[in-house]
Each structure stands twice: as structure tokens, then as C-alpha cells.
Write an enzyme that holds these catalytic residues in place. Structure first.
Site, short mmCIF file in Angstrom:
data_model
loop_
_atom_site.label_atom_id
_atom_site.label_comp_id
_atom_site.label_asym_id
_atom_site.label_seq_id
_atom_site.Cartn_x
_atom_site.Cartn_y
_atom_site.Cartn_z
N LYS A 133 27.81 53.44 -49.64
CA LYS A 133 28.61 52.58 -48.76
C LYS A 133 30.10 52.70 -49.04
CE LYS A 133 24.73 49.47 -49.01
NZ LYS A 133 24.19 48.34 -49.78
N ARG A 149 15.10 41.04 -46.84
CA ARG A 149 15.62 39.69 -46.61
C ARG A 149 15.46 39.27 -45.15
NH1 ARG A 149 21.36 41.22 -48.83
NH2 ARG A 149 20.72 42.89 -47.44
N SER A 204 25.14 41.38 -52.23
CA SER A 204 26.25 41.72 -53.14
C SER A 204 27.57 41.67 -52.40
CB SER A 204 26.03 43.13 -53.71
OG SER A 204 24.80 43.22 -54.36
N HIS A 228 18.11 39.97 -56.11
CA HIS A 228 17.60 41.16 -56.79
C HIS A 228 16.70 40.75 -57.97
CE1 HIS A 228 21.50 43.30 -55.38
NE2 HIS A 228 20.51 43.84 -54.71
O1 PNS Z 1 21.29 48.42 -52.95
P1 PNS Z 1 21.29 49.39 -51.83
O2 PNS Z 1 22.70 49.78 -51.46
O3 PNS Z 1 20.47 48.92 -50.66
O4 PNS Z 1 20.56 50.70 -52.38
C1 PNS Z 1 20.47 51.84 -51.58
C2 PNS Z 1 19.85 53.01 -52.38
C3 PNS Z 1 20.63 53.26 -53.64
C4 PNS Z 1 18.43 52.66 -52.71
C5 PNS Z 1 19.90 54.24 -51.44
O5 PNS Z 1 21.20 54.40 -50.96
C6 PNS Z 1 19.47 55.52 -52.12
O6 PNS Z 1 18.29 55.73 -52.35
N1 PNS Z 1 20.45 56.38 -52.48
C7 PNS Z 1 20.19 57.65 -53.12
C8 PNS Z 1 20.44 58.80 -52.15
C9 PNS Z 1 19.21 59.10 -51.29
O7 PNS Z 1 18.15 59.37 -51.79
N2 PNS Z 1 19.39 59.00 -49.97
C10 PNS Z 1 18.35 59.27 -49.00
C11 PNS Z 1 17.46 58.05 -48.78
S1 PNS Z 1 16.12 58.45 -47.69
#
Ligand code: PNS
Length: 170
Positions: A46, A96, A133, A22
Site C-alpha cells: 500500500k 471485518r 491500522s 489482529h
Molecule cells: O495487512 P494486509 O495489508 O491486509 O496484508 C496484505 C498481505 C501482506 C497479506 C498481502 O499484501 C501479501 O500477501 N503480500 C505479499 C505479496 C504477494 O504475495 N502478493 C500476491 C497476493 S495473491
């Protein structure tokens, strides 16, 4: 963020916890965009996060303290709403492996459809392509030394939360 000239990039994530992968993406984004906002999602989709929101934000703040044009905040709900409300001009995500691309592509298209803001993908440094993570937490809990994979501030918080068990045979 409104009123800042140039490109303001949002780098969203769960950061549970932040890894060196990150950090590498943030450092590179900070050289490309005028402003980078690291946005920690309050409730990751998640599962229940291991680290509190305050811990996740504080760890990132410590790790990016050397970057003048980078700040840390959090958001809840839709990323597209957050992006629109802050006036960001781009979303940044790291890639990645090929499986990242498959999920990130549809997410990027949905976010563009909802907010009009495009996602720019930065390829992960191969050095960190296996670091996530989830894996960091798993190997740490099983006694591995994760100093190589997380910034020092993250390691410090991990150790204060629960000291790493002594590896077998030591
Ligand atoms: O570190 P991660 O878990 O890959 O991050 C994922 C994240 C936080 C970027 C994604 O889950 C997110 O944008 N969550 C907010 C809810 C949302 O907007 N969901 C629709 C995405 S199209």
C-alpha cells in the site's frame, strides 16, 4: 515448520501497526491450529510503513507472548513462496466487512493456485470490525486516544515515536 504435526497456519499482514482486531484473530487461530506463524510482510504494497519491520515484529511479539503455539517472523516477496517454503498447511485471514471479502477472495484463490495452500477466513469480532491500522494511525495523529484499539505494546511504541497531541479544548 516442516516436521510439526497437525496444521501450521500462517497469518500474514502489514501490521502497521497491529490492532486488537489482529490480536483477536491470532488468539482464536491459536485455539484452532497447532501452530500459528504471524508473518509480517517486509514491504507492504500500500505505502511506506510508519513502523519499521523491527518495530512491527517487536510489537506483535510482545502482544502474543502469552500464546505458547504462536511465533512471529517476516517475509519478502510472494506469500505463496513463503508458505510453500515453510510447509504451512493453511493461511489465515480475518474478515471485518463485506468489502474485505471481495478482495480477500481473489487473493485466497491466487494463493491457492500458486501454492496449493488454502486460506481460512475468521470473521472479525464485531467489536473490532471498524478498526484498521490505517484508521488507528489517522485518528491518533489527530489527537484521539487509541488505547482501546491497539495492544498496550503498540500504544507504547506509538507514544514513543510521537506523543499524541492534546485534544482541542483540554
Ligand atoms: O495487512 P494486509 O495489508 O491486509 O496484508 C496484505 C498481505 C501482506 C497479506 C498481502 O499484501 C501479501 O500477501 N503480500 C505479499 C505479496 C504477494 O504475495 N502478493 C500476491 C497476493 S495473491
Amino acid at each position: 515448520m516442516n516436521g510439526t504435526p497437525g496444521h501450521s497456519a500462517i497469518y500474514p499482514g502489514s501490521f502497521d501497526p497491529m490492532t486488537r482486531g489482529h490480536l483477536d484473530v491470532i488468539e482464536r487461530a491459536a485455539t484452532i491450529f497447532d501452530r500459528v506463524v504471524v508473518a509480517v510482510v517486509v514491504n507492504p504494497q500500500k505505502r511506506e510503513p510508519l513502523f519499521t519491520l523491527d518495530e512491527r515484529e517487536a510489537m506483535i511479539r510482545a502482544a502474543v507472548a502469552h500464546l505458547q503455539n504462536t511465533e512471529v517472523t517476516h517475509f519478502r516477496g510472494l506469500l505463496a513462496d513463503f508458505v510453500r517454503n515453510t510447509g504451512a498447511t493453511v493461511i489465515v485471514k480475518g474478515l471485518r466487512v463485506v468489502s474485505d471479502f471481495e478482495s480477500e477472495m481473489s487473493t485466497a484463490l491466487m494463493n491457492r493456485s500458486l501454492s496449493g495452500v488454502d486460506t481460512v477466513f475468521l470473521p472479525s469480532d464485531p467489536k473490532w470490525s471498524f478498526v484498521s491500522s490505517t484508521l488507528v494511525k489517522e485518528v491518533y495523529n489527530l489527537g484521539a486516544d487509541v488505547a482501546e484499539y491497539v495492544p498496550p505494546a503498540v500504544l507504547h511504541v506509538m507514544q514513543s515515536k510521537r506523543p499524541a497531541p492534546r485534544p482541542l479544548g483540554s
